[in-house]
Design a protein around this motif. Structure first.
Motif, PDB file in Angstrom:
ATOM      1  N   VAL A   1     -27.015  28.995  48.273  1.00  0.00           N
ATOM      2  CA  VAL A   1     -26.269  29.398  47.268  1.00  0.00           C
ATOM      3  C   VAL A   1     -28.028  30.028  46.380  1.00  0.00           C
ATOM      4  N   ASP A   2     -27.844  31.721  46.726  1.00  0.00           N
ATOM      5  CA  ASP A   2     -29.035  31.846  46.311  1.00  0.00           C
ATOM      6  C   ASP A   2     -30.482  31.975  46.855  1.00  0.00           C
ATOM      7  N   SER A   3     -30.481  31.666  48.785  1.00  0.00           N
ATOM      8  CA  SER A   3     -31.257  31.632  49.671  1.00  0.00           C
ATOM      9  C   SER A   3     -31.981  30.124  48.955  1.00  0.00           C
ATOM     10  N   THR A   4     -31.497  29.158  48.178  1.00  0.00           N
ATOM     11  CA  THR A   4     -31.950  27.753  48.187  1.00  0.00           C
ATOM     12  C   THR A   4     -30.922  26.941  48.832  1.00  0.00           C
ATOM     13  N   ALA A   5     -31.743  26.228  49.482  1.00  0.00           N
ATOM     14  CA  ALA A   5     -30.563  25.250  50.217  1.00  0.00           C
ATOM     15  C   ALA A   5     -29.886  24.173  49.785  1.00  0.00           C
ATOM     16  N   TYR A   6     -29.037  23.592  49.636  1.00  0.00           N
ATOM     17  CA  TYR A   6     -28.889  22.465  49.420  1.00  0.00           C
ATOM     18  C   TYR A   6     -27.835  21.506  51.057  1.00  0.00           C
ATOM     19  N   THR A   7     -28.192  20.270  50.316  1.00  0.00           N
ATOM     20  CA  THR A   7     -27.587  19.267  50.962  1.00  0.00           C
ATOM     21  C   THR A   7     -26.188  18.688  50.505  1.00  0.00           C
ATOM     22  N   ILE A   8     -24.591  18.400  50.391  1.00  0.00           N
ATOM     23  CA  ILE A   8     -23.813  18.218  50.242  1.00  0.00           C
ATOM     24  C   ILE A   8     -23.899  16.818  49.576  1.00  0.00           C
ATOM     25  N   ARG A   9     -23.892  15.691  48.740  1.00  0.00           N
ATOM     26  CA  ARG A   9     -23.811  14.987  48.538  1.00  0.00           C
ATOM     27  C   ARG A   9     -22.654  13.702  48.690  1.00  0.00           C
ATOM     28  N   MET A  10     -21.526  14.513  47.676  1.00  0.00           N
ATOM     29  CA  MET A  10     -20.491  14.190  47.148  1.00  0.00           C
ATOM     30  C   MET A  10     -19.276  15.503  47.300  1.00  0.00           C
ATOM     31  N   VAL A  11     -18.163  15.068  47.672  1.00  0.00           N
ATOM     32  CA  VAL A  11     -16.920  15.494  47.296  1.00  0.00           C
ATOM     33  C   VAL A  11     -15.923  15.442  46.976  1.00  0.00           C
ATOM     34  N   ASP A  12     -15.717  15.979  45.654  1.00  0.00           N
ATOM     35  CA  ASP A  12     -14.472  15.455  44.606  1.00  0.00           C
ATOM     36  C   ASP A  12     -13.352  16.638  44.696  1.00  0.00           C
ATOM     37  N   GLU A  13     -13.181  16.227  45.056  1.00  0.00           N
ATOM     38  CA  GLU A  13     -11.331  17.078  45.298  1.00  0.00           C
ATOM     39  C   GLU A  13     -10.819  16.713  43.950  1.00  0.00           C
ATOM     40  N   ASP A  14     -10.228  17.627  42.912  1.00  0.00           N
ATOM     41  CA  ASP A  14      -9.717  17.136  41.825  1.00  0.00           C
ATOM     42  C   ASP A  14      -8.057  16.847  41.729  1.00  0.00           C
ATOM     43  N   GLY A  15      -7.983  17.713  43.172  1.00  0.00           N
ATOM     44  CA  GLY A  15      -5.873  17.333  43.249  1.00  0.00           C
ATOM     45  C   GLY A  15      -5.185  18.362  42.986  1.00  0.00           C
ATOM     46  N   THR A  16      -6.438  19.444  42.216  1.00  0.00           N
ATOM     47  CA  THR A  16      -5.573  20.775  41.170  1.00  0.00           C
ATOM     48  C   THR A  16      -5.545  22.279  42.348  1.00  0.00           C
ATOM     49  N   GLY A  17      -6.130  21.895  43.612  1.00  0.00           N
ATOM     50  CA  GLY A  17      -6.353  22.810  44.277  1.00  0.00           C
ATOM     51  C   GLY A  17      -7.699  23.134  44.629  1.00  0.00           C
ATOM     52  N   MET A  18      -8.714  22.370  43.415  1.00  0.00           N
ATOM     53  CA  MET A  18     -10.092  23.099  43.171  1.00  0.00           C
ATOM     54  C   MET A  18     -11.083  21.571  43.389  1.00  0.00           C
ATOM     55  N   THR A  19     -12.248  21.928  44.633  1.00  0.00           N
ATOM     56  CA  THR A  19     -13.333  20.712  44.853  1.00  0.00           C
ATOM     57  C   THR A  19     -14.612  21.174  43.843  1.00  0.00           C
ATOM     58  N   GLN A  20     -15.215  19.474  43.709  1.00  0.00           N
ATOM     59  CA  GLN A  20     -16.362  20.182  42.843  1.00  0.00           C
ATOM     60  C   GLN A  20     -17.439  19.511  44.010  1.00  0.00           C
ATOM     61  N   LEU A  21     -18.303  20.041  44.964  1.00  0.00           N
ATOM     62  CA  LEU A  21     -19.441  19.843  45.127  1.00  0.00           C
ATOM     63  C   LEU A  21     -20.922  19.651  44.893  1.00  0.00           C
ATOM     64  N   ILE A  22     -21.178  18.089  44.630  1.00  0.00           N
ATOM     65  CA  ILE A  22     -22.127  17.714  44.335  1.00  0.00           C
ATOM     66  C   ILE A  22     -23.108  17.924  45.453  1.00  0.00           C
ATOM     67  N   LEU A  23     -24.338  18.589  44.796  1.00  0.00           N
ATOM     68  CA  LEU A  23     -25.296  18.540  45.719  1.00  0.00           C
ATOM     69  C   LEU A  23     -26.949  18.291  45.418  1.00  0.00           C
ATOM     70  N   GLU A  24     -27.323  18.233  46.529  1.00  0.00           N
ATOM     71  CA  GLU A  24     -28.828  18.267  46.790  1.00  0.00           C
ATOM     72  C   GLU A  24     -29.777  18.922  47.073  1.00  0.00           C
ATOM     73  N   LYS A  25     -30.933  19.408  46.212  1.00  0.00           N
ATOM     74  CA  LYS A  25     -32.073  20.781  46.815  1.00  0.00           C
ATOM     75  C   LYS A  25     -32.848  20.441  48.294  1.00  0.00           C
ATOM     76  N   ASN A  26     -32.650  20.968  49.261  1.00  0.00           N
ATOM     77  CA  ASN A  26     -33.705  20.443  50.158  1.00  0.00           C
ATOM     78  C   ASN A  26     -34.578  20.544  50.310  1.00  0.00           C
TER      79      ASN A  26
END
Length: 103
Positions: free
Chosen positions: A78-103
């Motif tokens: 995102v905006d030239s900053t690299a992240y690793t996905i640490r948790m995927v939280d699908e909410d059941g409404t068609g949206m997913t929240q990705l919890i990130l860790e900055k590399n």
């Protein structure tokens, strides 16, 4: 089951409004451009000893259809900053929240 379609949900993460473009890469795969809402709020973490710490917790809210196979270890830029996905939280409404860790 979500009431809105994936097309309807695209309006929530549109780069014309609140969303930003990001590069999503499945581990060992190729990159795809997706839209979502990036947030990097400060959260309180209990580290023991009774004194909480404040840390940044980057998150990316996007359509589940865009990250249907997302898993821990995948990459998001995102905006030239690299992240690793640490948790995927699908909410059941068609949206997913990705919890990130900055590399």
């Amino acid at each position: 089951m979500a009431v809105e379609t994936a097309s309807d949900l695209a309006a929530f993460v549109s780069i014309n409004d609140f969303g930003v473009s990001a590069s999503y890469t499945v581990a060992g795969g190729s990159a795809a451009t997706i839209s979502g809402i990036f947030d990097n709020n400060i959260i309180e973490v209990e580290a023991g000893g009774g004194v909480p710490m404040a840390v940044r917790q980057p998150r990316f809210l996007c359509r589940t259809a865009d990250v249907a196979s997302a898993a821990d270890g995948d990459a998001l830029t995102v905006d030239s900053t690299a992240y690793t996905i640490r948790m995927v939280d699908e909410d059941g409404t068609g949206m997913t929240q990705l919890i990130l860790e900055k590399n």
